[in-house]
Design an enzyme around this catalytic site. Structure first.
Site: not given
Ligand SMILES: [Zn+2]
Ligand SMILES: [Zn+2]
Length: 556
Positions: A193, A367
């Site tokens: 990610d 994140h």
């Molecule tokens: Zn996402």
């Molecule tokens: Zn997500």
């Protein structure tokens, strides 16, 4: 015997923000990871949802074995009904993720024919030549998974979305052990990610929002109204806990907020103390300093609960001087105008609005920042690395973060964009042939609305149903509509019938304007959306046609 190749095929989410979708293919078996949507940008007028073009999967329909969902955010599950309407394949995910996806399937009448398979972290599922192991990761939504996939050519890790929260609010820890174990046994490819790669250091733990929220509650002597994403169950839990500690009742407001909290509560993921909940219709019955309202609509979406509250257009709640409103969320780029407009409305009514970045924060990201990304890279130490989930600038930065691993076994980093493919075999890795990809725009989220490319959609609209241009003149001083709205149409209908319909339609637009508050009337974004919605409903009902509707507002 000739050895097969593993093909990695990004169908969405690489080089763009949202609509994440990744296919893995070994010989004649394909698995799909996530099927997400993207919210349309402003220029995509009249489009409700954007999803990936699934034609690659449709062309290979005989080989597609399963859809695996990493977590329940819309950019990962939002396109599920559209994919499953075309391909009836089994779906795997955690109970919570599947409950959210199931709600979407229900809306499209697909729930009964789709096989949903609940999986738990630590479990392994065999799908054709793939052995998929599910690993728990921490993220802003509960029940998020990474995937460790054993393939005939080696192990592939797909992180899903994550941050490494060392102190998660539900004490469910990121499974660093298994990441390390996989790294020790050798990982062929890591896909990770890239959303927050721009941020140095570490993302704060979800617990970091508590001190500021506590402070706000300490000082508030009137109602406290908090807005956050309805899927942020960790955040909701902290809010409910704080309300309980401060002797405040809790009311959930907004459709998505009510839906998601019901699901989370029924699965034991959101704990709500007895008798703390208040129904929206009972909001007036409680002392002002004994109330916390948790409401959806952090992004100033015109039809969301908070936007309506902000302009006195909600049947259960309106702002009073002294109320505190907290936006416990980030401002998604592109939404600034709508959000600030909403904050203006709230402030004008005397609310103390708390938003934006401050220290300590009222919002933390879900994140991973740069140091966490490096941690995962170092634990996994892949032979090949491929950044995912982000625009090209983010993928490129993530690639640079892995540079140091050149001295620890990393052979090559691949920067791929949606549609480019990667081939992995015993003699190395290289870019493969391109596949067909694209963005598909969908009106009003229905399946009968044919799914197609934006330009084609507009042309079809125009060729079949023409267009209608409602033109509204609003007086700058009075905020009132000058005369009856004028409707111009081309290729829509003709003859007498047409003039009758258009006359009635202009009354519909006039009514929409009348029923809007003075503030709404000065808010062109809201007005255009309201006019478009009302007019479309009227024209579809009266004529069964769906012309392209483009409201024009003139200030005079
Ligand atoms: Zn996402
Ligand atoms: Zn997500």
């Amino acid at each position: 015997m000739k050895e097969g190749k593993l093909q990695v095929i990004p169908l969405g989410g690489l080089g763009e923000f949202g609509m994440n979708c990744m296919a893995l293919r070994y010989e004649d078996d394909i698995i799909v990871i996530d099927a997400g949507m993207m919210f349309p940008e402003e220029e995509l007028l009249g489009v409700d949802v954007v999803i990936p073009d699934f034609s690659y999967l449709e062309e290979n329909r005989a080989h597609v074995r399963a859809l695996i969902l990493t977590h329940g955010h819309e950019d990962h599950i939002g396109a599920t009904p559209f994919l499953l309407a075309e391909l009836n394949i089994p779906v795997y995910g955690t109970e919570f993720t599947l409950a959210l996806a199931g709600r979407r399937l229900e809306e499209h009448d697909l729930k009964d024919r789709v096989k949903l398979n609940v999986v738990r972290p630590g479990q392994t599922v065999e799908i054709g030549p793939f052995k998929v192991r599910f690993l728990h990761v921490t993220h802003s939504i509960v029940s998020a998974l990474a995937l460790a996939i054993t393939t005939p050519v080696g192990m592939v890790i797909h992180t899903g979305d994550f941050k490494v929260d060392p102190t998660p609010t539900d004490n469910d820890m990121f499974d660093l052990h298994t990441f390390a174990e996989c790294g020790k046994n050798g990982v062929l490819l890591l896909m990770s990610d890239s959303t927050n790669v721009d941020r140095a250091g570490y993302t704060e733990s979800e617990r970091a929002v508590r001190p500021r929220l506590e402070d706000i509650l300490n000082r508030a002597d009137r109602r406290v109204i908090v807005s956050c994403f309805s899927s942020s169950v960790h955040r909701l839990q902290q809010l409910v806990d704080l309300a309980h500690e401060f002797g405040r009742k809790v009311c959930f407001l907004g459709r998505s907020m009510v839906n998601v909290t019901e699901i989370a509560h029924s699965l034991g993921l959101l704990h709500v103390p007895d008798r703390i909940l208040l129904r929206p219709q009972d909001l007036g019955s409680i002392a002002r300093d004994k109330l916390m309202v948790i409401v959806s609509g952090t992004q100033g979406e015109p039809m969301s609960a908070l936007s309506r509250v902000a302009v006195d257009d909600h049947k259960n709640l309106s702002i009073e001087p002294g109320d505190t409103v907290v936006l416990s969320s980030r401002i998604i780029p592109g939404n600034e105008k709508a959000i600030y407009r909403m904050i203006n409305h709230l402030s004008r009514r005397g609310a103390d609005v708390i938003y934006g970045s401050m220290n300590p924060p009222v919002h933390v990201s879900g994140h991973a920042s740069a140091e966490e990304l490096k941690l995962v890279l170092n634990l996994v130490r892949p032979k090949y690395f491929m950044p995912i989930h982000g625009e090209y600038r983010q993928l490129a930065k993530h690639a640079a973060l892995a540079e140091h691993l050149k001295f620890a076994g990393l052979e090559e980093t691949f920067l791929l964009e949606t549609g480019e493919t990667l081939l992995l075999g015993s003699n190395g890795a290289r870019k493969g042939p391109r596949v067909n990809v694209g963005r598909v725009c969908i009106d009003s989220g229905t399946l009968d609305e044919v799914v197609e490319d934006l330009v084609i959609r507009d042309r079809r609209h125009l060729s079949e149903d023409g267009f209608v241009l409602p033109i509204v003149a609003i007086n700058k001083l009075t905020g009132k509509c000058e005369g009856l709205p004028e409707l111009v149409s081309r290729g829509f209908m003709s003859g007498e019938e047409s003039s009758a319909i258009l006359h009635e339609a202009s009354q519909v637009v006039a009514r929409t304007l009348e029923l809007s508050s003075a503030e709404e009337r000065t808010d062109w974004g809201v007005m255009k959306e309201k006019i478009r919605t009302d007019l479309r409903r009227y024209l579809t009902k009266e004529t069964s046609r769906r012309p392209l509707i483009m409201p024009v507002i003139l200030e005079i």
